[in-house]
Design an enzyme around this catalytic site. Structure first.
Site, PDB file in Angstrom:
ATOM      1  N   ASP A 140       5.493 -16.494  20.450  1.00  0.00           N
ATOM      2  CA  ASP A 140       6.097 -16.785  19.154  1.00  0.00           C
ATOM      3  C   ASP A 140       7.361 -15.949  18.936  1.00  0.00           C
ATOM      4  O   ASP A 140       8.020 -15.576  19.915  1.00  0.00           O
ATOM      5  CB  ASP A 140       5.027 -16.532  18.069  1.00  0.00           C
ATOM      6  CG  ASP A 140       5.184 -17.446  16.870  1.00  0.00           C
ATOM      7  OD1 ASP A 140       6.257 -17.422  16.254  1.00  0.00           O
ATOM      8  OD2 ASP A 140       4.233 -18.179  16.540  1.00  0.00           O
ATOM      9  N   HIS A 206       7.589 -15.905  11.412  1.00  0.00           N
ATOM     10  CA  HIS A 206       6.674 -16.927  11.946  1.00  0.00           C
ATOM     11  C   HIS A 206       5.581 -16.320  12.826  1.00  0.00           C
ATOM     12  O   HIS A 206       4.393 -16.615  12.653  1.00  0.00           O
ATOM     13  CB  HIS A 206       7.536 -17.935  12.723  1.00  0.00           C
ATOM     14  CG  HIS A 206       6.836 -19.173  13.179  1.00  0.00           C
ATOM     15  ND1 HIS A 206       6.121 -19.224  14.347  1.00  0.00           N
ATOM     16  CD2 HIS A 206       6.782 -20.411  12.650  1.00  0.00           C
ATOM     17  CE1 HIS A 206       5.646 -20.453  14.510  1.00  0.00           C
ATOM     18  NE2 HIS A 206       6.036 -21.202  13.486  1.00  0.00           N
ATOM     19  N   SER A 531       2.368 -25.398  12.934  1.00  0.00           N
ATOM     20  CA  SER A 531       2.422 -24.014  13.411  1.00  0.00           C
ATOM     21  C   SER A 531       1.329 -23.162  12.793  1.00  0.00           C
ATOM     22  O   SER A 531       0.824 -22.238  13.426  1.00  0.00           O
ATOM     23  CB  SER A 531       3.754 -23.370  12.998  1.00  0.00           C
ATOM     24  OG  SER A 531       4.757 -23.676  13.899  1.00  0.00           O
TER      25      SER A 531
END
Ligand SMILES: *[C@@H]1O[C@H](CO)[C@@H](O)[C@H](O)[C@H]1NC(C)=O
Ligand SMILES: *[C@@H]1O[C@H](CO)[C@@H](O)[C@H](O)[C@H]1NC(C)=O
Ligand SMILES: *[C@@H]1O[C@H](CO)[C@@H](O)[C@H](O)[C@H]1NC(C)=O
Ligand SMILES: *[C@@H]1O[C@H](CO)[C@@H](O)[C@H](O)[C@H]1NC(C)=O
Ligand SMILES: *[C@@H]1O[C@H](CO)[C@@H](O)[C@H](O)[C@H]1NC(C)=O
Ligand SMILES: *[C@@H]1O[C@H](CO)[C@@H](O)[C@H](O)[C@H]1NC(C)=O
Ligand SMILES: *[C@@H]1O[C@H](CO)[C@@H](O)[C@H](O)[C@H]1NC(C)=O
Ligand SMILES: *[C@@H]1O[C@H](CO)[C@@H](O)[C@H](O)[C@H]1NC(C)=O
Ligand SMILES: *[C@@H]1O[C@H](CO)[C@@H](O)[C@H](O)[C@H]1NC(C)=O
Length: 747
Positions: A140, A206, A531
């Site tokens: 990520d 994220h 996600s």
């Protein structure tokens, strides 16, 4: 011309020629990935570097350029390299008998707690002692280790099997017993030194969010400025996290992704979680398919997001059959942002608005009234497009705008107090706004606009967002849908989990909206996407593995799929949106039966799909020569012991006819008798032979076949779906059966 002149001319030409080669090196050579299958363990005579160099020299025809063109070699978990090549060199390389595939390096995108209670995984759920030995790898944007979700209180040092590293660098001082590993990959200089920290630090948010959803520690009283207040925790709060940073401000490159797989598999992780995607490609040209294949060979399950390109059909990504492909659902909570007009009317919209009003009422205007009449541009005034409005007429006011794309950003730039946006289509996703803002439906928008036109001093106030309960789950509108485009007889996505408005840890190296004008830095944030769904499933897989450390990736995947709760909201989506349904981790720990898939069945499947002997041999690796004929041929419509059943009919097919061969393994206790229960629509005949399976001991296997017949499909019908359930009164082992037929193009 004398000799001397000739010599000078010759030397000059040489230099010119060299410059030309270098010139083309600089701007025509592009990064390509060459993939050579498994790593040969027995490499007595030639090192992997020499092998790569030899391949490059042959393709380029120049030793020196070959040496300079190589960027990176993959050599721990599979064999491959990245090099800068001209198209014809890439072509020559791909023709070498030692090479499986050569493909250009592309850039992929991110698929941007209460969700666990909602999934039946309460704080007091039974947990395995082995949970803290489980390592979840997350590929990520990096991680913010200082987050309270990564507190390592009570955790022992990393399990002995861990072989990974912890890189340090700007904004990243090291790991702990929760985040046991952190690496970053910047092979193609994808990092933007202005926005990225060249280290495992998360300057996006994220990666911190996905990692904490998977394996974050329990944090009480978490919220985003008071919103969604409660306890957040990962699905496996005692498990460890290994971050492999492959995404930078500009995206995530194939070469970085493969390098992360190469390391993660070698480092000893148990599950790999990837919330990144790109257009589906043939497996041998797809880095996530290649990486996850080698992970699977080593007993590691890879779970990936399905993509955010819904509700359109045919948009699902990450579709290799050894991947667990995850769709996004809602949880049982919705973010409502109400507003009140000067005439006393209230309207309810959707957004994540952290701002409380400081005044009772604010002046209200709309795009048309606030237009900058001297601005010479072609933007849409009613939509408040950038550059169309007058600062004087916006300052301190709430502005009503048609459209809902970044209007809060434009109005903030002009000093507005807030904005009311209008959704073209109903939407389920609540975005965090930069100023006080909400999004309303067209019908309510017209009411607001009419009020603005009807009075001299229109006024309004937008309240802080409130969470309300909803009936759940439903499939998120953005979640990518099947049918998939590569293996037409494997249903994708596989499974669904919450991905809408998820509260989880966030990086404090960036504002909650990612905007530099936003000064809200917070330990938690609410974001949406497949996600966010993917790490829920990665954690569920880790949870199952903590009870069954010896289970194969396919067995874990089967357990999750066959115990999921089918979602059937809209018939046009059905299982093409959510696969087997919403995960139920508690049930998945004791599925009763599993559909296991061995390496050799995957190979038979690939042979059936047309992959040839040369490539198959390289995927398997080892010294023995393997060909498709050395494996049992794959049987039936799909040729794989998959936990769901699916076929896409040819558009010209007049009748439905499919046969699925399956073998289930008993993983329950003692004697069990399972009966097949089929639920199917009238126009579909589903026969299960035999329809009773008797087991007398653990790990016993039984085979059966499912014969599906019907048709012709009614005009306008694309999908027929049925359900097979094996029931022993203690377990219910469910498999969706989905028949898809494209509607013929008229004319
Ligand atoms: C991150 O690192 C950069 C460069 O070392 C530094 O300038 C910046 O202040 C750091 N940011 C934070 C929030 O620590
Ligand atoms: C209107 O637009 C013009 C041209 O872009 C710009 O110079 C001017 O500042 C704007 N006026 C206001 C009040 O925003
Ligand atoms: C401006 O945008 C809105 C919302 O998208 C649209 O309904 C309207 O037709 C547009 N107006 C013009 C003049 O393009
Ligand atoms: C309000 O007035 C604007 C500008 O005159 C016009 O474009 C819009 O259609 C009006 N809205 C309604 C709902 O009548
Ligand atoms: C919403 O759901 C939660 C948990 O199920 C419950 O405790 C709460 O009372 C509900 N709130 C409302 C307003 O129904
Ligand atoms: C196998 O397929 C590759 C393309 O993927 C091709 O280049 C190669 O020639 C094929 N080999 C054989 C033996 O057919
Ligand atoms: C459908 O069947 C026809 C006739 O057999 C064939 O030519 C065509 O390629 C098939 N189309 C697809 C998408 O498989
Ligand atoms: C199916 O519907 C199309 C129009 O949507 C029509 O032209 C066609 O005749 C119909 N076919 C049958 C078999 O009813
Ligand atoms: C199947 O088994 C479950 C227990 O998991 C039981 O509750 C259910 O009633 C059974 N379903 C049918 C249709 O027999």
């Amino acid at each position: 011309m004398n000799i001397k002149q000739n010599l000078v001319a010759f030397v000059c030409n040489l230099i010119l020629a060299a410059t030309l080669i270098n010139g083309s090196t600089d701007h025509e050579r592009k990064a390509y990935i060459a993939y050579m299958g498994d790593v040969l363990q027995d490499r007595a005579t030639i090192s992997i570097m020499e092998e790569h160099h030899g391949l490059l020299s042959r393709a380029i025809g120049n030793e020196k350029i070959a040496r300079e063109s190589r960027i990176y070699s993959y050599e721990k978990s599979f064999n491959g390299f990245v090099a800068r090549l001209l198209p014809q060199e890439a072509q020559r390389l791909s023709e070498d008998e030692n090479v499986v595939s050569v493909f250009p390096n592309t850039i992929r995108k991110l698929h941007t707690t209460r969700s666990w209670d909602f999934l039946g995984m309460t704080k007091t759920i039974k947990r395995s002692q082995l949970e803290s030995n489980i390592i979840v790898a997350v590929l990520d944007t990096g991680i913010y280790v200082k987050s309270p979700s990564f507190n390592d209180k009570g955790l022992c040092p990393p399990p002995a099997k861990w072989k990974g590293n912890c890189d340090t660098g700007p904004n990243f001082t090291g790991c702990n017993n929760k985040v046991i590993g952190a690496r970053y990959y910047n092979l193609d200089n994808a990092a933007d030194p202005d926005r990225d920290s060249i280290s495992p630090a998360d300057t996006d948010g994220h990666g911190t969010h996905t990692s904490s959803t998977a394996a974050g520690a329990t944090v009480n009283g978490a919220s985003l400025y008071g919103l969604a207040k409660g306890t957040t925790r990962g699905g496996v709060p005692s498990a460890r996290i290994a971050m492999y940073k492959v995404c930078w401000n500009g995206g995530c490159t194939d070469m970085d992704l493969l390098a992360a797989f190469d390391d993660a598999i070698h480092d000893g992780v148990d599950v790999i979680s990837i919330s990144i995607g790109g257009s589906p490609r043939s497996f041998l040209d797809d880095p996530i398919a290649i990486g996850s294949f080698h992970a699977m060979k080593k007993g590691i399950l890879t779970s990936c997001s399905a993509g955010n390109d819904g509700p359109y059909p045919g948009t699902v990504q990450n579709i290799a059959p050894w991947i667990l492909t995850v769709a996004a659902t809602s949880s049982d909570r919705k973010f409502e942002t109400a507003l009140k007009l000067g005439n006393g009317d209230t309207v309810s919209g959707i957004s994540v608005n952290t701002f409380s009003p400081r005044k009772k009422m604010y002046p209200l205007t709309n795009g048309a009234h606030a237009a900058n009449t001297t601005a010479n541009n072609y933007g849409n005034v009613s939509a408040c497009d950038y550059g169309t409005l007058s600062m004087d007429k916006v300052k301190g006011k709430i502005v009503y705008c048609l459209g809902s794309a970044s209007q809060d950003y434009f109005i903030k730039l002009l000093g507005g107090a807030g904005t009311i946006m209008v959704l073209d289509e109903p939407s389920d996703i609540a975005f965090t706004t930069l100023i006080s803002a909400t999004s309303v439906l067209v019908k309510q928008g017209i009411k607001i606009d009419r009020y603005i036109n009807s009075t001299k001093n229109p006024q309004a106030v937008i309240y802080k967002t409130k969470t309300v309960n909803t009936t759940a789950p439903f499939l998120a509108s953005f979640s990518s849908r099947g049918p998939q485009t590569i293996n037409l007889n494997i249903l994708k996505p596989d499974i669904a989990a919450p991905g809408l408005d998820i509260l989880a840890a966030y990086s404090q190296l960036i504002s909650i909206t990612g905007e530099r004008t936003d000064n809200r830095i917070a330990p938690f944030n609410i974001i949406s996407g497949t996600s966010m769904a993917c790490p829920h499933v990665s954690a569920a897989a880790a949870y199952v593995k903590s009870f069954h450390p010896d289970w194969s990736p396919a067995a874990i995947k089967s357990a999750l799929m066959t115990t999921a709760t089918p979602l059937k909201i809209k018939p046009e989506d059905a299982e093409l949106g959510s696969g087997s349904g919403q995960i139920n981790p508690k049930k998945a720990a004791h599925p009763g039966l599993v559909y296991d898939i061995t390496m050799s069945s995957y190979i038979s499947f690939l042979c059936k799909e047309g992959y040839n002997d040369t490539n198959i041999g390289k995927l398997i690796g080892g010294k023995k020569k393997h060909t498709c004929s050395s494996f049992k041929p794959a049987q039936g419509t799909d040729g794989l012991n998959y936990p769901s059943m699916h076929t896409q009919l040819n558009v010209t097919a007049s009748r439905i006819s499919a046969v699925f061969y399956r073998t289930v393994t008993h993983v329950g206790f003692g004697n069990s008798v399972y009966k097949a229960i089929v639920t199917s629509p009238k126009d579909l005949s589903v026969q299960v032979l035999p329809s009773t399976l008797k087991f007398t001991k653990l790990h016993q296997q039984k085979s059966f076949k499912v014969v599906v017949k019907g048709g012709p499909m009614k005009n306008g019908t694309q999908i027929l779906s049925a359900l097979l359930e094996w029931n022993d009164s203690r377990h219910s082992v469910k498999s969706p059966i989905l028949i898809y037929k494209p509607i013929p193009l008229s004319g």
